[in-house]
Design an enzyme around this catalytic site. Sequence first.
Site, PDB file in Angstrom:
ATOM      1  N   ASP A  38       0.868  -1.192   0.000  1.00  0.00           N
ATOM      2  CA  ASP A  38       0.000   0.000   0.000  1.00  0.00           C
ATOM      3  C   ASP A  38       0.899   1.234   0.000  1.00  0.00           C
ATOM      4  O   ASP A  38       2.055   1.174   0.432  1.00  0.00           O
ATOM      5  CB  ASP A  38      -0.903  -0.025   1.260  1.00  0.00           C
ATOM      6  CG  ASP A  38      -2.144   0.845   1.112  1.00  0.00           C
ATOM      7  OD1 ASP A  38      -1.990   2.065   0.911  1.00  0.00           O
ATOM      8  OD2 ASP A  38      -3.273   0.320   1.192  1.00  0.00           O
ATOM      9  N   ASP A  59       3.631   1.451  -4.639  1.00  0.00           N
ATOM     10  CA  ASP A  59       2.682   2.096  -5.553  1.00  0.00           C
ATOM     11  C   ASP A  59       2.365   1.070  -6.627  1.00  0.00           C
ATOM     12  O   ASP A  59       3.237   0.681  -7.411  1.00  0.00           O
ATOM     13  CB  ASP A  59       3.317   3.353  -6.155  1.00  0.00           C
ATOM     14  CG  ASP A  59       2.368   4.054  -7.125  1.00  0.00           C
ATOM     15  OD1 ASP A  59       1.362   3.444  -7.555  1.00  0.00           O
ATOM     16  OD2 ASP A  59       2.640   5.221  -7.445  1.00  0.00           O
ATOM     17  N   VAL A  60       1.126   0.627  -6.675  1.00  0.00           N
ATOM     18  CA  VAL A  60       0.767  -0.487  -7.574  1.00  0.00           C
ATOM     19  C   VAL A  60       0.815  -0.116  -9.063  1.00  0.00           C
ATOM     20  O   VAL A  60       0.652  -0.979  -9.917  1.00  0.00           O
ATOM     21  CB  VAL A  60      -0.622  -1.092  -7.238  1.00  0.00           C
ATOM     22  CG1 VAL A  60      -0.580  -1.841  -5.919  1.00  0.00           C
ATOM     23  CG2 VAL A  60      -1.705  -0.028  -7.253  1.00  0.00           C
ATOM     24  N   TYR A 154     -13.647   4.827 -14.132  1.00  0.00           N
ATOM     25  CA  TYR A 154     -13.753   3.772 -13.115  1.00  0.00           C
ATOM     26  C   TYR A 154     -14.480   2.555 -13.696  1.00  0.00           C
ATOM     27  O   TYR A 154     -14.005   1.420 -13.601  1.00  0.00           O
ATOM     28  CB  TYR A 154     -14.508   4.312 -11.896  1.00  0.00           C
ATOM     29  CG  TYR A 154     -14.637   3.341 -10.753  1.00  0.00           C
ATOM     30  CD1 TYR A 154     -13.658   3.274  -9.763  1.00  0.00           C
ATOM     31  CD2 TYR A 154     -15.716   2.475 -10.653  1.00  0.00           C
ATOM     32  CE1 TYR A 154     -13.769   2.378  -8.709  1.00  0.00           C
ATOM     33  CE2 TYR A 154     -15.836   1.576  -9.605  1.00  0.00           C
ATOM     34  CZ  TYR A 154     -14.862   1.530  -8.633  1.00  0.00           C
ATOM     35  OH  TYR A 154     -14.976   0.634  -7.599  1.00  0.00           O
ATOM     36  N   LYS A 158     -12.948  -1.213 -14.421  1.00  0.00           N
ATOM     37  CA  LYS A 158     -13.431  -2.430 -13.770  1.00  0.00           C
ATOM     38  C   LYS A 158     -13.894  -3.465 -14.806  1.00  0.00           C
ATOM     39  O   LYS A 158     -13.758  -4.670 -14.605  1.00  0.00           O
ATOM     40  CB  LYS A 158     -14.550  -2.090 -12.783  1.00  0.00           C
ATOM     41  CG  LYS A 158     -14.084  -1.229 -11.608  1.00  0.00           C
ATOM     42  CD  LYS A 158     -12.924  -1.861 -10.846  1.00  0.00           C
ATOM     43  CE  LYS A 158     -12.564  -1.124  -9.588  1.00  0.00           C
ATOM     44  NZ  LYS A 158     -11.442  -1.732  -8.843  1.00  0.00           N
ATOM     45  N   THR A 189     -17.121   2.082   2.886  1.00  0.00           N
ATOM     46  CA  THR A 189     -15.684   2.307   3.080  1.00  0.00           C
ATOM     47  C   THR A 189     -15.362   3.778   2.834  1.00  0.00           C
ATOM     48  O   THR A 189     -16.178   4.502   2.251  1.00  0.00           O
ATOM     49  CB  THR A 189     -14.834   1.479   2.103  1.00  0.00           C
ATOM     50  OG1 THR A 189     -15.107   1.956   0.783  1.00  0.00           O
ATOM     51  CG2 THR A 189     -15.114   0.004   2.186  1.00  0.00           C
TER      52      THR A 189
HETATM   53  P1  NAD Z   1     -10.279   2.434   0.191  1.00  0.00           P
HETATM   54  O1  NAD Z   1     -10.097   3.811  -0.345  1.00  0.00           O
HETATM   55  O2  NAD Z   1     -10.918   2.266   1.526  1.00  0.00           O
HETATM   56  O3  NAD Z   1      -8.860   1.695   0.211  1.00  0.00           O
HETATM   57  C1  NAD Z   1      -8.028   1.701  -0.909  1.00  0.00           C
HETATM   58  C2  NAD Z   1      -6.603   1.425  -0.463  1.00  0.00           C
HETATM   59  O4  NAD Z   1      -5.785   1.413  -1.642  1.00  0.00           O
HETATM   60  C3  NAD Z   1      -6.012   2.498   0.473  1.00  0.00           C
HETATM   61  O5  NAD Z   1      -5.358   1.892   1.563  1.00  0.00           O
HETATM   62  C4  NAD Z   1      -5.030   3.262  -0.424  1.00  0.00           C
HETATM   63  O6  NAD Z   1      -3.907   3.777   0.281  1.00  0.00           O
HETATM   64  C5  NAD Z   1      -4.611   2.164  -1.398  1.00  0.00           C
HETATM   65  N1  NAD Z   1      -4.095   2.704  -2.660  1.00  0.00           N
HETATM   66  C6  NAD Z   1      -4.658   3.660  -3.449  1.00  0.00           C
HETATM   67  N2  NAD Z   1      -3.871   3.906  -4.507  1.00  0.00           N
HETATM   68  C7  NAD Z   1      -2.793   3.083  -4.396  1.00  0.00           C
HETATM   69  C8  NAD Z   1      -1.633   2.872  -5.173  1.00  0.00           C
HETATM   70  N3  NAD Z   1      -1.398   3.576  -6.292  1.00  0.00           N
HETATM   71  N4  NAD Z   1      -0.737   1.950  -4.755  1.00  0.00           N
HETATM   72  C9  NAD Z   1      -0.959   1.246  -3.621  1.00  0.00           C
HETATM   73  N5  NAD Z   1      -2.030   1.406  -2.834  1.00  0.00           N
HETATM   74  C10 NAD Z   1      -2.937   2.320  -3.224  1.00  0.00           C
HETATM   75  O7  NAD Z   1     -11.071   1.611  -0.953  1.00  0.00           O
HETATM   76  P2  NAD Z   1     -12.117   0.390  -0.875  1.00  0.00           P
HETATM   77  O8  NAD Z   1     -13.479   0.955  -0.893  1.00  0.00           O
HETATM   78  O9  NAD Z   1     -11.740  -0.586   0.170  1.00  0.00           O
HETATM   79  O10 NAD Z   1     -11.906  -0.230  -2.325  1.00  0.00           O
HETATM   80  C11 NAD Z   1     -11.014  -1.297  -2.544  1.00  0.00           C
HETATM   81  C12 NAD Z   1     -11.274  -1.841  -3.927  1.00  0.00           C
HETATM   82  O11 NAD Z   1     -12.642  -2.234  -4.045  1.00  0.00           O
HETATM   83  C13 NAD Z   1     -11.047  -0.837  -5.053  1.00  0.00           C
HETATM   84  O12 NAD Z   1     -10.476  -1.482  -6.167  1.00  0.00           O
HETATM   85  C14 NAD Z   1     -12.449  -0.356  -5.376  1.00  0.00           C
HETATM   86  O13 NAD Z   1     -12.546   0.124  -6.695  1.00  0.00           O
HETATM   87  C15 NAD Z   1     -13.234  -1.622  -5.170  1.00  0.00           C
HETATM   88  N6  NAD Z   1     -14.643  -1.456  -4.926  1.00  0.00           N
HETATM   89  C16 NAD Z   1     -15.082  -0.672  -3.912  1.00  0.00           C
HETATM   90  C17 NAD Z   1     -16.430  -0.543  -3.704  1.00  0.00           C
HETATM   91  C18 NAD Z   1     -16.943   0.337  -2.595  1.00  0.00           C
HETATM   92  O14 NAD Z   1     -18.149   0.561  -2.555  1.00  0.00           O
HETATM   93  N7  NAD Z   1     -16.125   0.823  -1.686  1.00  0.00           N
HETATM   94  C19 NAD Z   1     -17.354  -1.207  -4.517  1.00  0.00           C
HETATM   95  C20 NAD Z   1     -16.875  -2.024  -5.551  1.00  0.00           C
HETATM   96  C21 NAD Z   1     -15.512  -2.132  -5.735  1.00  0.00           C
END
Ligand code: NAD
Length: 257
Positions: A38, A59-60, A154, A158, A189
């Site tokens: 992360d 950084d991914v 986005y 996906k 979240t």
């Molecule tokens: P979040 O924002 O709570 O957490 C995301 C994490 O990714 C954070 O810890 C951040 O520091 C890290 N991050 C961001 N950019 C980064 C990078 N370049 N390199 C490394 N780490 C990085 O998000 P979340 O809601 O837990 O979402 C997680 C995944 O689930 C995402 O792919 C999101 O698109 C997907 N998603 C979320 C939801 C939702 O409703 N929250 C719904 C469907 C899908």
Amino acid sequence: MSKRLDGKVAVVTGGCSGIGLATVQRFAEEGARVVIGDLDTAKGPAVCKSAGGTFVECDVTDAVQVDALFRAAKEKYGSVDIAFNNAGISPPEDDSILTTGLDAWRRVQEVNLTSVYLCCKAALPYMLEQKRGSIINTASFVAVMGAATSQISYTASKGGVLAMSRELGVQFAREGVRVNALCPGPVNTPLLQELFAKDPERAARRMVHIPVGRFAEPVEIANAVVFLASDESSFITASQFLVDGGIAGAYVTPLDQ
Ligand code: NAD
């Protein structure tokens, strides 16, 4: 009593928050050794302390850093059995195609889609050598359904994650490596809270379409990831694994009680 992920080594990206954090905790409870990649160096060490894993600043979107992340898992724990490629962003400047600029489009593609390509590319050689592994890539329900409240890059990212996961799942099915796309519905979240705090009307519009009438809690998504990561899902690959409170199955949703 044996645990569901005993002896397995898991890499989780985006493990410092939301779905990733809940999954790190569930993986650890089920006996996995976890490596978290992360950007968040403020939270990372504390998360690892509580779950007993290892934090790697990563950084991914950076191929060198992603390679180092998976190498760290192999060197420290001896294998790479699970890759939960989950880090993603959903910035407010990614909106309707009519207003979303090329910079915002590209940034979201890099973090949400290119990162998954890089993580799969880094994880696969270890898994193919071991002849076992489970890759779970976080897509979204928006990969299979359209919304009028668009976040165009986005959604496209996906869709790409879903198609890539399906193809990899098919390609490596006979080599012991499973690849699935996790498609969560809206989850409570920081990512979503931030977006909807800026636009309550958009939040209310989304809620109408969820048969269960609420957002998911992160642990409800994490429990699905545990299943896909474990040998219990040994016949599931190349799938779009929806965990969406019924959204994708609904035409008309129940009225509020
Ligand atoms: P979040 O924002 O709570 O957490 C995301 C994490 O990714 C954070 O810890 C951040 O520091 C890290 N991050 C961001 N950019 C980064 C990078 N370049 N390199 C490394 N780490 C990085 O998000 P979340 O809601 O837990 O979402 C997680 C995944 O689930 C995402 O792919 C999101 O698109 C997907 N998603 C979320 C939801 C939702 O409703 N929250 C719904 C469907 C899908």
